[in-house]
Design an enzyme around this catalytic site. Structure first.
Site, PDB file in Angstrom:
ATOM      1  N   MET A  98       0.850  -1.187   0.000  1.00  0.00           N
ATOM      2  CA  MET A  98       0.000   0.000   0.000  1.00  0.00           C
ATOM      3  C   MET A  98       0.885   1.235   0.000  1.00  0.00           C
ATOM      4  SD  MET A  98      -1.352   0.116   3.965  1.00  0.00           S
ATOM      5  CE  MET A  98      -2.108   1.740   3.739  1.00  0.00           C
ATOM      6  N   CYS A  99       0.268   2.387  -0.165  1.00  0.00           N
ATOM      7  CA  CYS A  99       0.996   3.666  -0.143  1.00  0.00           C
ATOM      8  C   CYS A  99      -0.026   4.756   0.140  1.00  0.00           C
ATOM      9  CB  CYS A  99       1.741   3.890  -1.464  1.00  0.00           C
ATOM     10  SG  CYS A  99       0.669   3.839  -2.916  1.00  0.00           S
TER      11      CYS A  99
END
Length: 306
Positions: free
Chosen positions: A256-257
Site C-alpha cells: 500500500m501507499c
C-alpha cells in the site's frame, strides 16, 4: 482472503535493452507514458507529454482511466472502461507495451501493475526515462495539440478481465487487521515516506491524517531505487533490503501507499528481488492510505514507531 494467482513479473528494461527490443520485436512496440504527479507538486503529466515524449509514445492517464464512481483517486477501472481506454489509444492485445514516467520509477509501475491485472500479454517497464535521456536516445519534442495527440486508428481491445485476487479492497484489509493474530499472518508493506508512516509529517492531501496500520512495515519506495539514477536496485540488494525490513516471503504480501501508485514500485521490486516463492504474488491495496484514513476506526490509525 485467498492467495493471489501467480502472474510472472514483466521485464525491467535498461534504455539499451529497450532500443534493442524496438529492433528485435516481431510485434509492434508502443511506449506508454504514465507520468503522474502528487497533487501538491503543481505539475501535469499530460501537459508535459504534449511537449516531450519518446517517439511513438501514447499517454495513459491514470487519473482519467479509473473507477469514476469511487471518491478515491485513480482506483482501478472496470474491464469495460479499461478496454475503451486501450481501444481509444489504438492498442491491441498483440502489441508489446513499454511503460515509463518522467520521474524515473514513480507512476510507471502503477500502469505496469494495471496492465498485468487486466492480463495484457506482453509488457515491460523502462528503467528509466531520465537515464534514457541522459544516455542520448531520441526524444520527440514536437509540440502536440490535442488533435495531433489523438490516435486516429482506434482498435478494438478486449481484456479477458481483471485478476481480482491480486487487488485488495477496504473490506479485505479490514478483515485482516481486526484480529491481531490473523494480521500477523500477512506482510503489510507501506511505500510512503517514513515520516508520514510515523505520523510526524502530513499527508499531501489536506485534512487527511498520517500514520500507519497496525503491524505494517515501512519501506519507503525510494529505498528500492538507487540514490542517483533511480534505477531499481539489483536482485541481491533488494533481497537484502526486504529481508532486513522483516518481510517474510512465506506470508502473503499486501503493498500500500498513499493512493495505490508507489505501492506498485514495491510490487515491481519484490518481483525483481526473487524472494517470492513461485506460488506467491504481491497484492496491492488499491485505495491505500487515502481510503483507510477516511474509513477506518481511529484505533487502526497508529502514530509513532512500532
Amino acid at each position: 482472503m485467498r492467495p493471489p494467482s501467480r502472474v510472472s513479473i514483466s521485464s525491467i528494461l535498461t534504455p539499451a535493452a529497450f532500443k534493442s527490443l524496438l529492433v528485435s520485436s516481431k510485434t509492434p512496440v508502443i511506449p506508454l507514458d504514465a507520468t503522474w504527479y502528487l497533487p501538491n507538486v503543481g505539475r501535469n503529466g499530460k501537459e508535459e507529454f504534449m511537449l516531450e515524449r519518446i517517439p511513438g509514445a501514447r499517454f495513459f492517464d491514470i487519473d482519467e482511466v479509473k473507477d469514476s464512481s469511487s471518491p478515491f483517486p485513480h482506483m482501478l477501472p472496470s474491464t469495460e472502461v479499461f478496454n475503451k481506454a486501450m481501444s481509444d489509444l489504438g492498442i491491441t492485445r498483440e502489441d508489446t507495451l513499454v511503460v515509463y514516467d518522467k520521474q524515473a520509477n514513480f507512476s510507471a509501475p502503477r500502469l505496469l501493475w494495471t496492465l498485468k491485472i487486466f492480463q495484457h500479454p506482453s509488457i515491460f517497464i523502462l528503467d528509466n526515462y531520465p537515464l534514457y535521456k541522459q544516455e542520448g536516445y531520441e526524444i520527440d519534442t514536437k509540440r502536440l495539440s490535442a488533435v495531433e495527440e489523438a490516435i486516429p486508428a482506434r482498435s478494438t481491445y478486449e481484456s479477458p478481465g481483471a485478476i481480482e485476487d491480486r487487488v485488495v479492497t477496504y473490506s479485505d484489509l479490514r478483515q485482516v487487521i481486526i484480529e491481531p493474530l490473523f494480521r500477523k499472518k500477512f506482510n503489510i508493506i507501506d511505500a510512503r515516506p517514513y515520516s508520514r508512516w510515523t505520523g510526524d509529517a502530513p499527508e499531501p492531501r489536506p485534512g487527511l491524517p498520517s500514520g500507519h496500520l497496525p503491524d505494517s512495515i515501512s519501506i519507503p519506495f525510494n529505498e528500492v531505487l538507487e540514490d542517483g539514477t533511480k534505477e531499481f536496485k539489483n536482485s541481491s540488494k533488494l533481497q537484502e533490503l526486504f529481508l532486513a525490513k522483516g518481510v517474510d516471503p512465506d506470508k502473503p504480501i499486501i503493498a500500500m501507499c498513499g493512493t495505490g501508485v508507489t505501492a506498485c514500485v514495491l510490487e515491481t521490486a519484490l518481483g525483481k528481488s526473487g524472494i517470492l516463492p513461485e506460488d506467491k504474488a504481491v497484492m496491492v491495496y488499491d485505495g491505500s492510505w487515502t481510503e483507510w484514513a477516511q474509513r477506518s476506526d481511529d484505533k487502526f490509525i497508529i502514530k509513532g514507531k512500532q
